[in-house]
Each structure stands twice: as C-alpha cells, then as structure tokens.
Design a protein around this motif. Structure first.
Motif, PDB file in Angstrom:
ATOM      1  N   ALA B  34       0.955  -1.260  -0.039  1.00 33.49           N
ATOM      2  CA  ALA B  34       0.141   0.058  -0.030  1.00 33.49           C
ATOM      3  C   ALA B  34       0.737   1.361   0.021  1.00 33.49           C
ATOM      4  O   ALA B  34       0.479   2.421  -0.845  1.00 33.49           O
ATOM      5  N   LEU B  35       2.004   1.161   0.785  1.00 28.32           N
ATOM      6  CA  LEU B  35       2.948   2.177   0.722  1.00 28.32           C
ATOM      7  C   LEU B  35       3.549   2.364  -0.454  1.00 28.32           C
ATOM      8  O   LEU B  35       3.830   3.665  -0.949  1.00 28.32           O
ATOM      9  N   GLY B  36       3.864   1.198  -1.205  1.00 30.90           N
ATOM     10  CA  GLY B  36       4.701   1.148  -2.327  1.00 30.90           C
ATOM     11  C   GLY B  36       3.951   1.859  -3.468  1.00 30.90           C
ATOM     12  O   GLY B  36       4.464   2.493  -4.244  1.00 30.90           O
ATOM     13  N   ARG B  37       2.460   1.715  -3.679  1.00 32.51           N
ATOM     14  CA  ARG B  37       1.841   2.328  -4.463  1.00 32.51           C
ATOM     15  C   ARG B  37       1.823   3.840  -4.420  1.00 32.51           C
ATOM     16  O   ARG B  37       2.288   4.487  -5.386  1.00 32.51           O
ATOM     17  N   TRP B  38       1.954   4.514  -3.258  1.00 33.80           N
ATOM     18  CA  TRP B  38       2.006   5.845  -3.040  1.00 33.80           C
ATOM     19  C   TRP B  38       3.411   6.174  -3.549  1.00 33.80           C
ATOM     20  O   TRP B  38       3.754   7.452  -4.000  1.00 33.80           O
ATOM     21  N   VAL B  39       4.399   5.548  -2.938  1.00 36.55           N
ATOM     22  CA  VAL B  39       5.914   5.871  -3.452  1.00 36.55           C
ATOM     23  C   VAL B  39       6.019   6.073  -4.873  1.00 36.55           C
ATOM     24  O   VAL B  39       6.604   6.711  -5.377  1.00 36.55           O
ATOM     25  N   ALA B  40       5.306   5.083  -5.559  1.00 38.45           N
ATOM     26  CA  ALA B  40       5.307   4.724  -6.969  1.00 38.45           C
ATOM     27  C   ALA B  40       4.789   5.952  -7.675  1.00 38.45           C
ATOM     28  O   ALA B  40       5.387   6.498  -8.482  1.00 38.45           O
ATOM     29  N   LEU B  41       3.636   6.371  -7.091  1.00 43.05           N
ATOM     30  CA  LEU B  41       2.813   7.731  -7.425  1.00 43.05           C
ATOM     31  C   LEU B  41       3.652   8.769  -7.402  1.00 43.05           C
ATOM     32  O   LEU B  41       3.864   9.570  -8.413  1.00 43.05           O
ATOM     33  N   ALA B  42       4.317   8.980  -6.119  1.00 47.48           N
ATOM     34  CA  ALA B  42       5.190  10.080  -5.790  1.00 47.48           C
ATOM     35  C   ALA B  42       6.379   9.940  -7.070  1.00 47.48           C
ATOM     36  O   ALA B  42       6.816  11.090  -7.659  1.00 47.48           O
ATOM     37  N   GLY B  43       6.993   9.096  -7.178  1.00 47.83           N
ATOM     38  CA  GLY B  43       8.064   8.809  -8.214  1.00 47.83           C
ATOM     39  C   GLY B  43       7.652   9.170  -9.717  1.00 47.83           C
ATOM     40  O   GLY B  43       8.157   9.878 -10.293  1.00 47.83           O
ATOM     41  N   LEU B  44       6.225   8.560 -10.032  1.00 45.52           N
ATOM     42  CA  LEU B  44       5.826   9.013 -11.212  1.00 45.52           C
ATOM     43  C   LEU B  44       5.678  10.790 -11.445  1.00 45.52           C
ATOM     44  O   LEU B  44       6.080  11.168 -12.445  1.00 45.52           O
ATOM     45  N   ILE B  45       5.242  11.141 -10.408  1.00 47.28           N
ATOM     46  CA  ILE B  45       5.008  12.638 -10.401  1.00 47.28           C
ATOM     47  C   ILE B  45       6.399  13.490 -10.549  1.00 47.28           C
ATOM     48  O   ILE B  45       6.373  14.388 -11.369  1.00 47.28           O
ATOM     49  N   GLY B  46       7.450  12.940  -9.812  1.00 49.31           N
ATOM     50  CA  GLY B  46       8.658  13.365 -10.138  1.00 49.31           C
ATOM     51  C   GLY B  46       9.261  13.298 -11.437  1.00 49.31           C
ATOM     52  O   GLY B  46       9.873  14.041 -12.188  1.00 49.31           O
ATOM     53  N   ASN B  47       9.099  11.973 -11.822  1.00 48.32           N
ATOM     54  CA  ASN B  47       9.524  11.685 -13.028  1.00 48.32           C
ATOM     55  C   ASN B  47       8.836  12.538 -14.419  1.00 48.32           C
ATOM     56  O   ASN B  47       9.537  13.338 -15.113  1.00 48.32           O
ATOM     57  N   MET B  48       7.482  12.972 -14.273  1.00 49.62           N
ATOM     58  CA  MET B  48       6.808  13.843 -15.036  1.00 49.62           C
ATOM     59  C   MET B  48       7.342  15.178 -14.917  1.00 49.62           C
ATOM     60  O   MET B  48       7.465  15.877 -15.921  1.00 49.62           O
ATOM     61  N   THR B  49       7.430  15.465 -13.622  1.00 49.15           N
ATOM     62  CA  THR B  49       8.008  16.709 -13.447  1.00 49.15           C
ATOM     63  C   THR B  49       9.412  17.157 -14.105  1.00 49.15           C
ATOM     64  O   THR B  49       9.695  18.193 -14.726  1.00 49.15           O
ATOM     65  N   GLY B  50      10.165  16.079 -14.120  1.00 48.22           N
ATOM     66  CA  GLY B  50      11.355  16.138 -14.546  1.00 48.22           C
ATOM     67  C   GLY B  50      11.495  16.307 -15.973  1.00 48.22           C
ATOM     68  O   GLY B  50      12.157  17.020 -16.352  1.00 48.22           O
ATOM     69  N   ILE B  51      10.613  15.589 -16.548  1.00 53.18           N
ATOM     70  CA  ILE B  51      10.415  15.658 -17.926  1.00 53.18           C
ATOM     71  C   ILE B  51      10.031  17.167 -18.376  1.00 53.18           C
ATOM     72  O   ILE B  51      10.389  17.924 -19.273  1.00 53.18           O
ATOM     73  N   GLY B  52       8.921  17.564 -17.639  1.00 54.91           N
ATOM     74  CA  GLY B  52       8.438  18.887 -18.014  1.00 54.91           C
ATOM     75  C   GLY B  52       9.665  20.160 -17.748  1.00 54.91           C
ATOM     76  O   GLY B  52       9.767  21.082 -18.660  1.00 54.91           O
ATOM     77  N   LEU B  53      10.251  19.885 -16.709  1.00 55.47           N
ATOM     78  CA  LEU B  53      11.512  20.790 -16.292  1.00 55.47           C
ATOM     79  C   LEU B  53      12.454  20.859 -17.508  1.00 55.47           C
ATOM     80  O   LEU B  53      12.883  21.817 -17.888  1.00 55.47           O
ATOM     81  N   ARG B  54      12.912  19.493 -17.786  1.00 50.62           N
ATOM     82  CA  ARG B  54      13.943  19.564 -18.953  1.00 50.62           C
ATOM     83  C   ARG B  54      13.369  20.165 -20.415  1.00 50.62           C
ATOM     84  O   ARG B  54      14.360  20.730 -21.096  1.00 50.62           O
ATOM     85  N   TRP B  55      12.025  20.126 -20.592  1.00 54.39           N
ATOM     86  CA  TRP B  55      11.694  20.846 -21.719  1.00 54.39           C
ATOM     87  C   TRP B  55      11.690  22.271 -21.567  1.00 54.39           C
ATOM     88  O   TRP B  55      12.141  22.938 -22.743  1.00 54.39           O
ATOM     89  N   ILE B  56      11.555  22.753 -20.285  1.00 59.18           N
ATOM     90  CA  ILE B  56      11.647  24.184 -20.005  1.00 59.18           C
ATOM     91  C   ILE B  56      13.075  24.573 -20.124  1.00 59.18           C
ATOM     92  O   ILE B  56      13.433  25.676 -20.924  1.00 59.18           O
ATOM     93  N   GLU B  57      13.872  23.881 -19.605  1.00 59.15           N
ATOM     94  CA  GLU B  57      15.304  24.281 -19.664  1.00 59.15           C
ATOM     95  C   GLU B  57      15.752  24.265 -20.893  1.00 59.15           C
ATOM     96  O   GLU B  57      16.798  25.020 -21.370  1.00 59.15           O
ATOM     97  N   SER B  58      15.196  23.481 -21.999  1.00 60.95           N
ATOM     98  CA  SER B  58      15.757  23.328 -23.397  1.00 60.95           C
ATOM     99  C   SER B  58      15.349  24.607 -23.948  1.00 60.95           C
ATOM    100  O   SER B  58      16.310  25.427 -24.707  1.00 60.95           O
ATOM    101  N   TYR B  59      14.247  25.005 -23.658  1.00 65.46           N
ATOM    102  CA  TYR B  59      13.911  26.575 -24.125  1.00 65.46           C
ATOM    103  C   TYR B  59      14.694  27.665 -23.602  1.00 65.46           C
ATOM    104  O   TYR B  59      14.731  28.544 -24.414  1.00 65.46           O
TER     105      TYR B  59
END
Ligand code: HEM
Lengths: 455, 281
Positions: B34-59
């Motif tokens: 049950a905890l692992g699921r929330w941790v995975a979700l947190a990881g996913l949010i961080g992952n997506m944020t990372g992708i978004g951030l990288r996009w902004i950095e490239s601009y």
C-alpha cells in the motif's frame, strides 16, 4: 460449390495448407530469425570488402544465398509471398464462416448457449420482476430487447453490441496485404537516386542506387542557393537548398527544401540529403609573386574585375572560371582564366589552376599568379525518388492501426438475462459472452448487477 | 533544482517502491505494498515533473524541443510509462504482487539513464533530421509499446513460475494471482503493446519517408523493430493453435522483450551502421 471442393482432394489440401495458422507461425518465426542475418552482415557493400572480411570460402557461400542483399533475395521474397497467400486464403476461409455471425438474417438467441459458455452472475434483490426488467432495459440502452425464452416461455432480456468489431482482424490482414502490394509497386515502377548539384548549376540526371545506373528526369533541377546554419556549439541546425524546377528551359517552380521538408513535383520527390563544397566560380583570393623583388601580394578578385598590381607590374583582369582546363594533354581541373596587362608590352592570357599553385611560375613572366585561397561554394546533395506505391502503403498503415484498435479493444458482447420472482423478491440470472477480454466482461457484469440492485 | 538532479532522485524513489512491493510479497504483509503504491505515484509525479522541467530548460537554452530526442530522454520517458501502466493495472485489478515484478523494471530504466556513464544527460540541440513531429509521435508510441511489453515480460515470468509451481497456496509463488488471470492480463498487455509498436513502426516509417524519401530501408534498427513485431504477431496467433497456449506464449513474450531490448540497446553494437539521424557528407 461445396461438392466440387470436397471432391477435388488436391484443391482441398492446398486450401487447408494455406489457411493453417501453423503455416503463419512458421513463416513469421522464419522471417524473424532470417531477418537477423541482414543486420549482422552489412548489406549492399562492395564485393571486395566482403571478400576481405569473410575470406573466399564464406564469401562464396554467402553469395550463393544472397546474404549481401538478403531482403531482396528470392528466398526472402518467397517467404513474403507465402505469407501474403496465407493471409488471403485464411481470411477468406474464415470470413465465409463468420459472415453469418456478423451479418445474421435473424438473431438466434439460444439460452442454452449462454448457460453453457457465458459468464454467470446471479443476484436476489427486493422489488418486482417487472420493475427490475424495466431498470435493466434502461441501463443497457437501445440495444436491449425483450425476448421470450423458447424452452419455458419466460420473458428474458437480450442485449448485444460490437458485432461488426469481428471484422477488425480482416482489416488488419487486408492492411498487411496492402503493405506488400504497395512495396511491390514501388520496387517495380519507382526509382530512388541521388544527385549532387553545385550552387548555380542544374542537373536532370540522377544516379540510381549504389551502382552506376542513371536515370533521366523529365525536368531539370537547379540549385540556386545552399545554406547551413549552426547552433552555438557548432552542431548543424539547418540545411536549406533553394531549388528551381526547370522544364523545357523555363523555370516553373522555385522553393526551399529542408531535411524533413521535401519538394514534390509531378510525383517525384526531392529531399535534402547531404552537401559538399566546391571552389567558387565567381571569386578567389589570388597571390601575385613579383619576379624581381620576390614579394608576394594577396588580393581577392571577382570575375570581371580588373586590379592594378603594385611595383608598377600592370593590371590583372579575372575573366572566368572553367571547371576543367587542358594543358599538354593533362586535365588540370578547375581553373581561373585571366589577363595580365604589363605597363609596357602586350597583354597575356594566363591560366591559374586551383590545384596547382606553381603552374603560372613556369611561364617565367614578371609576375606569377596563383590561387591563394579558393572561396568555396556549396553543392547540395539531393535524394530524388518516385514511388507510386506510397499511397497504397499509407492506406495500409491507416487500416492496420484502425484494425488493430478495433480487434483489440472492441469486442462482440452479448448479455442474456432472466428475471423472475422468488419468494417476494426478484431473482436475476445474467449470462455474458464476449469474444475477448473475459476479465473485463466479468467485471462489467458485476458492476451492472450492482447498479441494478441499488436501482 | 535542475531536471537531471530531480530525475536522479526519482531513481531512488522507484527503487524504494520496488523494494516495498517485493517486501510485501515476501513477508506476506499488505502494508508495504500500500505504501509502495504511493511511493510509485510520488516517483511518477517526480518523473513527469522532471520531463517538464527539462523541456523548459531546453527553451531557456534557446534550443527548445520536446525532451524525447536521445537515449537519456527516451529512457526517462520509458520509466514514466512503465510506472503509469503498472499503476493503472494495480488500480484496476488490485494485485500488488505484480508490482514486485514490474516496478523494478521502471527503476532499472531510470537507473540506467541516471547512473550509467554511457548515457549522456546533457540537453543537446536537434540535428536537422530529428526536427519532425513524426519523430515525437514515433518515440512516444514506441515507448508506450515497449512499456507494455516490459509489463508483459514481468507477467510472463510470474506465469512460468506459477505454472511450474505445485506447492501450497501460501508459499511465495503460490501467492501469485491465479494463472488464468495472469494469462489474460498478459494477453491484454501484449495487445496494447502490439498496437503501439505497430503505430511506432508506422510513424517511424512516415518520418523516414519525409526525411530520406524511403519508408523502409532495412537498416538494422528498422529491421530489429520488425523482428520484434514478427515475434509478437506470432504470439498473437499462437493462441489459436493447439498446444501453443500457456507457457509457450509466456516464453514467446520473453523472447519478444529480448528483441525489444536488442532493438533499443543492442543494435548499436552491430557492424557498419549509419549513425542515427546524422547527415553524411
Ligand atoms: C504479418 C501478418 C499478420 C498480422 C500482422 C496479423 C494480425 C492479426 C491480429 C492483430 C489478429 C488478432 C489477434 C487477436 O485476436 O488477439 C489476428 C488474428 C488472426 N489471424 Fe492474423 N495476422 C497476420 C497473418 C496471418 C496469417 C498469414 C494468417 C493465416 C492463417 C492469420 C490468421 C489469423 C487468424 C485465424 C486469427 C484469429 C481471427 C479470429 O479471432 O477469428 N493471420 N491476426
């Protein structure tokens, strides 16, 4: 019809051979395994290279099996053709069988079939059967219909959807055939070549493939300009050629092309593929070496321009650029031609070959001219293709995606429900059949009965 | 914080999630999962944020482009898709033992991107051949397909283990989901993956046609994606043949995933390749 087929044993054998899924599996796996060969052995290189790499023995063996151009070999193509026949025969055979399921004259509802192979869900809840039946019909929507069970005359609800989704797999199979046909059309009637055109020049003949075969286009392509842009770190960011299409010596169209943005004219598509550099025809930096003082003077001169030389050596006029210049039977290559007019005495024509800087020294005049630095101009490298099969292939692409989507995510679902009174309550017996995704159907039926219970 | 740092942190979040799922499975406790699921979700949010951030950095660097253009960026995207696909499965079917076999894959993809010295995480401008919307569609569809195949790979391992297993239902493997459920889920994943692999090959082909004037050139990368496609097509048909269901399908799915990995990483080891997207002179 059926009689002819059964009486003709060989025909029957052939049809059943080509409609078997076993053949499909064998073919698909063979294609997968043999395709590896062409990724390990580089394809279409010069024979000498293979000879050096593999030695004579293996070179011969590989040559016999066309391993150096294996995707066009007879055996690989034969597998593709067999696959096509397999798909066509198999699909026709199956479509004949499923046609009446997909387009029935009259929907035949057999409750035994549902009882035997359906997913069963049963529930008991308060209320009258009529109310429950009403509610179920409403939940299921338009496709629901009342039905009277043939065995016991009890009313039942029948519902179905997605009958036509069974056609999806035939759409996928058709798309595979279209890809093969489109590919064949391209290789029979199309061409694929390349041409290099220096800025300011034109060409109407392309070189096909890697060999020496040439192909003449119905029009000429002129390269008006070629430009490269770079990023700050020095990586190239854009290659741009300005091209003019010339037909019967008349320019008909001028457009820029980029990588990923080709130009299509009369079905022939012209792609930006590469570039090269050549000495400029219009100008160069020349070096004038004075015989008496030994001094070297550098100066840029345009074609048509006349400059005055220092040390009272007279004037120099740059006349023209010639791509090749013959001297005593030798070709000296790209050469500028000019005229030196000394302060006294007659003017002399001189040749300044780009590649041979000391050539003019042999003349032993008062001044020796050489090219100090050739200004370069670009030559654009174009890929020129004609493929009449592309639209067939693209149609295949669309059908394949649509067909896969329908086959995988749509299904033919049927629900049969009997509702009757049981001790003052209502008893629901519901059966569902789906041609795929049993788990999903099960969950869906559970939810449906939940919703009915709270109705 | 820059995107590379954020994404390196995500690596450890995914690792934690994988460990929790494995612990839950091994120690028969439901809390870690049950905890692992929330941790995975947190990881996913961080992952997506990372992708978004990288996009902004490239601009901000003046060379803006979608962060889907090189090995690093595609691996980062890959682990995000694996995490999404897994979380959807968990949400719909609530079988967290599967997480013990799938979340490690999301972690491995991210770890390879962030930690391997062979993978360059610098944001680089796009070569001319890579400037195409077809390329973006190509990368997205391919990696969604590959993610589904990764999940199917995890399910196939579970299937084979479970199919061989004869012990009691409380043992490690006995606690896997029912074999029919594994089979059905596996089939779902393969269909999903096949649709996207098909779309990936097609968009790649359309891109090649717009860049080089040929939709198919039998270059090793293309050929390997086709080999992968042949393997999964075989698998889809194997169901219709007697004696080919069950374990053989699971083995085929593993072979298919091996082909996916080879298409992605192995092709560069083959002799005599043109460099990806480079413009020869
Ligand atoms: C590259 C070639 C092929 C592709 C891409 C292809 C694709 C597909 C797909 C996507 C399905 C649906 C699978 C499923 O329901 O899970 C399917 C089903 C099927 N295919 Fe193919 N196929 C190919 C070649 C063939 C050939 C050569 C045959 C000839 C025997 C064949 C026979 C079948 C049959 C019998 C089915 C099951 C149809 C049904 O559900 O009623 N396929 N195919």
């Amino acid at each position: 019809m059926a009689d002819i087929r059964t009486s003709n044993g060989i025909w029957h054998e052939i049809v059943s051979f080509f409609s078997s899924v076993r053949l499909t599996i064998v073919l698909l796996l063979s294609l997968a395994v043999t395709s590896i060969i062409g990724t390990v052995i580089p394809q279409n290189a010069a024979p000498a290279r293979y000879f050096m790499q593999y030695g004579e023995f293996w070179f011969r063996i590989f040559s016999v099996f066309d391993f150096f151009d294996m995707y066009h070999s007879w055996w690989f193509q034969t597998m593709l053709i067999l696959l096509a026949i397999n798909i066509v025969v198999c699909s026709i055979e199956r479509l004949r069988a499923t046609w009446t399921v997909i387009f029935p004259h009259r929907v035949n509802i057999q409750s035994e079939r549902f009882r035997k192979s359906g997913i069963a869900v049963s529930r008991t809840f308060p209320g009258t059967p009529d109310q429950a039946r009403e509610a179920l019909m409403q939940l299921l929507g338009k496709q629901a219909q009342l039905h009277t069970a043939s065995e016991n005359g009890k009313p039942a609800v029948f519902w179905e959807t997605g009958r036509k989704s069974r056609l999806g797999v035939y759409v996928v199979h058709l798309s595979v055939v279209l890809l093969l046909i489109g590919g064949l059309m391209g290789s029979m009637w199309g061409f694929d070549g390349s041409v290099t055109i220096p800025e300011g020049e034109r060409a109407d003949t392309i070189q096909l493939g890697t060999g020496n075969a040439r192909h003449r286009l119905d029009f000429a392509i002129r390269c008006d300009d070629f430009q490269i842009r770079f990023y700050e770190n020095g990586m190239p960011s854009e290659y741009r050629s300005t091209l003019t299409i010339i037909e019967k010596d008349q320019p008909v169209l001028t457009r820029d092309i980029l990588v990923n943005d080709p130009l299509t004219y009369k079905g022939v598509t012209i792609y930006q593929a590469s570039y090269g550099t050549l000495p400029s025809k219009n100008k160069a930096v020349f070096e004038f070496t004075s015989r008496d003082s030994g001094m070297v003077y550098r100066q840029a001169v345009d074609v048509g321009q006349t400059i005055t030389l220092p040390e009272n050596l007279g004037t120099f006029t740059l006349k023209e650029f010639v791509p090749s210049y013959r001297f005593k039977g030798h070709d000296l290559g790209e050469t500028f031609l000019g005229v030196h007019a000394p302060s006294e005495g007659g003017a002399i024509e001189i040749a300044v070959p780009v590649q041979f800087p000391s050539f003019d020294k042999m003349r032993k005049g008062i001044v020796a001219v050489s090219v100090g630095e050739a200004q370069t101009r670009y030559a654009t490298g174009l890929q020129v293709t004609y493929d009449p099969g592309v639209w067939v292939v693209y149609t295949g692409f669309l059908l394949m995606i649509a067909g896969c989507y329908i086959t995988f995510f749509r299904s033919h679902k049927q629900v049969y429900a009997e509702i009757h009174a049981s001790d003052g309550n209502t008893r629901l017996e519901m059966y569902g059949i789906a041609n795929r995704n049993r788990l999903g159907m099960e969950r869906w039926l559970e939810r449906l009965s939940d919703r009915l219970a709270v109705h | 914080m820059n995107s590379s740092l954020l994404l390196s942190i995500v690596t450890f979040v995914y690792a934690a999630s994988a460990v929790l799922y494995i612990a839950s499975w091994v120690f028969k406790k439901s809390f870690p999962a049950a905890l692992g699921r929330w941790v995975a979700l947190a990881g996913l949010i961080g992952n997506m944020t990372g992708i978004g951030l990288r996009w902004i950095e490239s601009y901000q660097m003046g060379i803006g482009h979608a962060p889907l253009s090189n090995l690093y960026e595609s691996l980062v995207f890959y682990s995000a898709v694996i995490a999404i696909v897994y979380l959807v499965i968990e949400w719909r079917y609530a079988m967290p033992t599967i997480g013990a076999f799938v979340m490690p894959l999301a972690f491995l993809a991210m770890a390879y991107a962030s930690l391997s010295p062979n993978v360059n995480d610098r944001i680089q401008p796009l070569l001319p051949a890579l400037k195409s919307n077809w390329l973006i569609a190509h990368v997205i569809t391919c990696f969604i397909g590959y993610a589904a195949f990764a999940v199917s790979f995890g399910l196939s391992i579970m299937y084979v283990l479970k199919a061989r297993h004869t012990g009691d239902a409380q043992s490690l493997i006995g606690r896997f989901p029912d074999i029919r459920v594994l089979d059905e889920l596996n089939h779902q994943m393969i269909m999903f993956g096949f649709l996207f692999l098909t779309a990936g090959i097609i968009t790649g082909s359309v891109w090649a046609n717009s860049a080089w004037g040929r939709y198919w050139g039998w270059d090793p990368k293309e050929t390997w994606s086709l080999i992968t496609w042949f393997i999964y097509a075989t698998l889809l048909h194997a169901r219709f043949m007697r004696g080919w269901q069950g374990k053989r399908i699971a083995y085929l799915s593993m072979a298919g995933f091996a082909a996916v990995l080879f298409t992605y990483f192995g092709v560069n080891l083959l002799p005599g390749l043109h460099s990806y997207g480079a413009m020869g002179q």
